[in-house]
Scaffold this motif. Structure first.
Motif, PDB file in Angstrom:
ATOM      1  N   PHE A  79       0.348  10.178  -2.459  1.00  0.00           N
ATOM      2  CA  PHE A  79       0.717  10.060  -3.864  1.00  0.00           C
ATOM      3  C   PHE A  79       2.193   9.693  -3.998  1.00  0.00           C
ATOM      4  CE2 PHE A  79       2.225  12.031  -7.846  1.00  0.00           C
ATOM      5  CZ  PHE A  79       1.466  11.295  -8.749  1.00  0.00           C
ATOM      6  N   ARG A  80       3.051  10.283  -3.191  1.00  0.00           N
ATOM      7  CA  ARG A  80       4.471   9.943  -3.209  1.00  0.00           C
ATOM      8  C   ARG A  80       4.671   8.471  -2.866  1.00  0.00           C
ATOM      9  NH1 ARG A  80       8.107   9.388   0.809  1.00  0.00           N
ATOM     10  NH2 ARG A  80      10.312   9.730   0.316  1.00  0.00           N
ATOM     11  N   LEU A  85       5.784   2.740  -4.628  1.00  0.00           N
ATOM     12  CA  LEU A  85       5.329   1.359  -4.752  1.00  0.00           C
ATOM     13  C   LEU A  85       5.314   0.908  -6.217  1.00  0.00           C
ATOM     14  CD1 LEU A  85       2.392   1.106  -2.182  1.00  0.00           C
ATOM     15  CD2 LEU A  85       4.663   0.120  -2.002  1.00  0.00           C
ATOM     16  N   CYS A  86       4.809   1.780  -7.092  1.00  0.00           N
ATOM     17  CA  CYS A  86       4.755   1.434  -8.505  1.00  0.00           C
ATOM     18  C   CYS A  86       6.160   1.294  -9.091  1.00  0.00           C
ATOM     19  CB  CYS A  86       3.967   2.496  -9.277  1.00  0.00           C
ATOM     20  SG  CYS A  86       2.209   2.505  -8.882  1.00  0.00           S
ATOM     21  N   LEU A  91      10.415  -2.446 -11.159  1.00  0.00           N
ATOM     22  CA  LEU A  91      11.732  -3.063 -11.097  1.00  0.00           C
ATOM     23  C   LEU A  91      11.643  -4.572 -10.875  1.00  0.00           C
ATOM     24  CD1 LEU A  91      13.617  -0.374  -8.988  1.00  0.00           C
ATOM     25  CD2 LEU A  91      13.756  -0.744 -11.449  1.00  0.00           C
ATOM     26  N   LEU A  92      10.698  -4.994 -10.032  1.00  0.00           N
ATOM     27  CA  LEU A  92      10.525  -6.418  -9.797  1.00  0.00           C
ATOM     28  C   LEU A  92       9.989  -7.138 -11.034  1.00  0.00           C
ATOM     29  CD1 LEU A  92       9.110  -6.377  -6.177  1.00  0.00           C
ATOM     30  CD2 LEU A  92      11.371  -7.105  -6.918  1.00  0.00           C
ATOM     31  N   ASP A 133       5.560  -5.444   0.981  1.00  0.00           N
ATOM     32  CA  ASP A 133       5.834  -4.022   1.229  1.00  0.00           C
ATOM     33  C   ASP A 133       4.647  -3.409   1.957  1.00  0.00           C
ATOM     34  OD1 ASP A 133       7.222  -1.579   0.986  1.00  0.00           O
ATOM     35  OD2 ASP A 133       5.848  -1.018  -0.615  1.00  0.00           O
ATOM     36  N   ASP A 134       4.940  -2.660   2.991  1.00  0.00           N
ATOM     37  CA  ASP A 134       3.844  -1.992   3.711  1.00  0.00           C
ATOM     38  C   ASP A 134       3.678  -0.589   3.167  1.00  0.00           C
ATOM     39  OD1 ASP A 134       5.853  -0.488   4.861  1.00  0.00           O
ATOM     40  OD2 ASP A 134       4.787  -0.380   6.776  1.00  0.00           O
ATOM     41  N   SER A 135       3.097   0.310   3.953  1.00  0.00           N
ATOM     42  CA  SER A 135       2.714   1.631   3.474  1.00  0.00           C
ATOM     43  C   SER A 135       3.858   2.608   3.359  1.00  0.00           C
ATOM     44  CB  SER A 135       1.649   2.233   4.407  1.00  0.00           C
ATOM     45  OG  SER A 135       2.181   2.333   5.707  1.00  0.00           O
ATOM     46  N   LEU A 136       5.103   2.177   3.553  1.00  0.00           N
ATOM     47  CA  LEU A 136       6.259   3.065   3.422  1.00  0.00           C
ATOM     48  C   LEU A 136       6.054   4.347   4.201  1.00  0.00           C
ATOM     49  CD1 LEU A 136       7.213   2.721  -0.362  1.00  0.00           C
ATOM     50  CD2 LEU A 136       8.334   1.702   1.605  1.00  0.00           C
ATOM     51  N   GLU A 137       5.905   4.197   5.509  1.00  0.00           N
ATOM     52  CA  GLU A 137       5.604   5.377   6.314  1.00  0.00           C
ATOM     53  C   GLU A 137       6.711   6.405   6.241  1.00  0.00           C
ATOM     54  OE1 GLU A 137       2.821   3.303   9.698  1.00  0.00           O
ATOM     55  OE2 GLU A 137       4.657   4.326  10.245  1.00  0.00           O
TER      56      GLU A 137
END
Length: 583
Positions: A79-80, A85-86, A91-92, A133-137
């Motif tokens: 969820f974080r 990502l959202c 912002l983009l 953008d990947d999964s922001l590990e």
């Protein structure tokens, strides 16, 4: 941090640091692999909630987390990641709206891989503005990636974590129908770079918020832990577990296990028939290892004949007094509990008394069965039977399903209720294979009675259970109880449907019923006489073998049958046959 295997260490049972229940657990600060990704649960808790867990360098049993809590932690981490990502997409979108106002048409896409360049003409090359953008590990990876140059003219070869922006062709203005000059293109390009730098700065600040937490010193960490402990509501199961361990480790109570009226050492599983020997033996074990032998969802049975404090040698006779003594004198934490931590007993070689109501029982199995009246909370829906432990209820329910199941012996056809009983019958009766092992040496026997005689003659065990109503002595407590119930108390629960005569055992009732049907299924091999009962045939066969086992105590005359001895005793004046006389 040391790398571990894909599976990682498992502790069963262990106390979860997140929910407080005793379950199958993993270690918080050890690296595991899930769905091809590496995860450290202590780091995930820090990333998601900003909580720095304590005692991560202590014992492995003090830094555990159960599977349900790991699942909830993964959901929180996912969820974080979704929120980040959202936020980036939002912002983009703001940046895209600003570009459209300048006459630049942009596309914003969040993908898992870097997109290749469309290609275009040499004079006016087309570019795509893609945000990858990947999964922001982890937060560190993303914050570092955002610092890279967002605009490239060639196909990107950087990792998927990098945020890259590629040029898209500058379209002609629809109103003027004029091409954009190189100077205008260069000006728009600089404005785009400036906005992307501002975007990257905002995103970096957003992702690095946990890093803004002030470093925690040892003093502030200790204060925070004390505050968390004071405010935390411990579960009932965790409180009971803590109380149990604290009481056993600091007192002389004797934890034990039982089976078939025998006592087992809680630590090394040695068998005892004398409760005094059990207490002396248990004192040889260090109670600090008690927690390692505890079984999940099992209530510990303890003998409280001697409680006494190990810390100050205070003489204490009550368990409640000992709890107050620990909390007031030694400042030990004892949590209030709605239910008992133990099943308490005062073991003795004579009749055992229930400490709740004072009822007396001849052996420990019957007393434990009676304890369900006081502490039973698991009820069978099929028959209403009550049990203290959930595992016992599950075993009882499996018995309902096996009532109609028969396991016939392939040799003699006798039916059994379980495959184990059939195998034991085949091994001991037909194959004459010893399956009962001595727990003090390597000897094996065909029956428990033979093993008990071996323990008395070879190992010097004192297995003497005397009947209180006559002078008979037995090697097994249960045999003594059955003798008392059958001959002295005359407990006969099995009644004949024809003559209302009662019998102690169902086998006796079965043999009695043939007297009404006239069946004579037992035939003598010497004279072809037949009898309705096996015992009658065996008494008759002794007349052929001259087995004179019945002896008169007055004149030393011997007889082959007990009836003949009884008739003979009437010839002696003043003699009365006692209860122990053979029947």
């Amino acid at each position: 941090m040391n790398a571990v295997s894909t599976k990682g260490p498992i502790v069963d049972p262990g106390m979860c640091r997140c929910c407080g229940f005793m379950k199958r657990c993993r270690v918080l600060n050890v690296e595991y692999t899930h769905m091809g990704k590496k995860e450290v649960y202590a780091d995930m808790i820090m990333d998601c909630f900003g909580l720095l867990l304590s005692n991560m360098d202590g014992s492995e049993r003090d830094r555990l987390v159960c599977a349900p809590c790991v699942g909830r932690l993964r959901e929180a981490s996912a969820f974080r990641h979704q929120v980040l990502l959202c936020e980036e997409a939002f912002l983009l979108k703001i940046q895209r709206d600003g570009d459209e106002a300048c006459g630049i048409k942009t596309e914003v896409k969040l993908e898992d891989t870097v997109m290749e360049d469309d290609g275009g003409s040499t004079d006016a090359p087309d570019y795509d503005d893609h945000v990858v953008d990947d999964s922001l590990e982890t937060e560190d990876q993303t914050s570092q990636d955002t610092l890279k140059d967002p605009i490239t003219k060639e196909t990107s070869t950087d990792p998927p974590e990098e945020i890259s922006v590629k040029k898209k062709s500058i379209k002609k203005r629809s109103s003027a129908k004029k091409a954009v000059t190189p100077a205008q293109r260069q000006k728009i390009k600089k404005e785009l770079v400036t906005r992307m730098e501002k975007l990257n700065s905002m995103l970096k600040q957003k992702l690095n918020e946990p890093d803004a937490i002030a470093p925690i010193t040892a003093k502030t960490r200790k204060a925070e832990l004390l505050k968390q402990k004071a405010n935390q509501k411990m579960s009932q199961e965790r409180m009971l577990h803590h109380n149990t361990v604290t009481i056993v480790e600091n007192s002389y109570v004797c934890p034990f296990k039982t089976r078939i009226s025998n006592y087992y050492c809680y630590y090394c599983k040695d068998i005892f028939t004398d409760c005094n020997e059990l207490r002396i033996h248990t004192l040889k074990h260090d109670p600090q290892y008690f927690e390692d032998h505890m079984e999940a969802k099992k209530i510990t049975r303890i003998d409280i004949t001697q409680i006494d404090c190990r810390l100050c040698n205070e003489k204490i006779s009550s368990l409640e007094d000992f709890k107050k003594h620990l909390s007031t004198v030694h400042k030990k934490i004892i949590y209030p509990a709605d239910t008992n931590e133990f099943l308490t007993f005062k073991l003795s070689m004579d009749n055992l008394n229930c400490l709740e109501c004072g009822c007396s029982f001849p052996f420990i199995d019957k007393l434990i069965e009676h304890m369900t009246d006081h502490f039973g909370k698991y009820v069978c829906d099929m028959c209403g039977a009550c049990f203290i432990e959930e595992s016992t209820l599950c075993q009882h329910i499996r018995g309902h399903k096996k009532v109609d199941t028969n396991f016939p012996c392939e040799i003699c056809g006798k039916n059994f209720k379980s495959n184990y009983s059939r195998q034991l019958h085949t091994a001991t009766v037909h194959e004459k294979r010893p399956v009962v092992h001595c727990y003090k040496c390597e000897a094996s026997f065909l029956s428990y009675a033979q093993r008990n005689r071996h323990l008395i003659n070879v190992h010097g065990d004192k297995r003497k259970f005397a009947c209180q109503s006559c002078d008979k002595v037995f090697d097994v407590r249960k045999t003594m109880v059955e003798h008392t119930r059958k001959y002295h108390l005359q407990v006969c629960r099995h009644q004949c449907d024809v003559c209302d005569q009662r019998f102690y055992a169902p086998s006796q009732l079965k043999e009695h019923k043939v007297t009404h049907t006239g069946e004579r299924n037992y035939t003598c091999d010497y004279c072809d006489k037949s009898y309705p009962r096996r015992q009658s045939l065996q008494d008759h066969i002794r007349s052929h073998t001259n087995d004179r086992r019945y002896k008169c105590n007055v004149c030393n005359s011997t007889f082959t049958q007990s009836g003949s001895l009884k008739s003979h005793m009437k010839t002696h004046e003043g003699f009365e046959m006692g209860e122990g006389f053979p029947s």
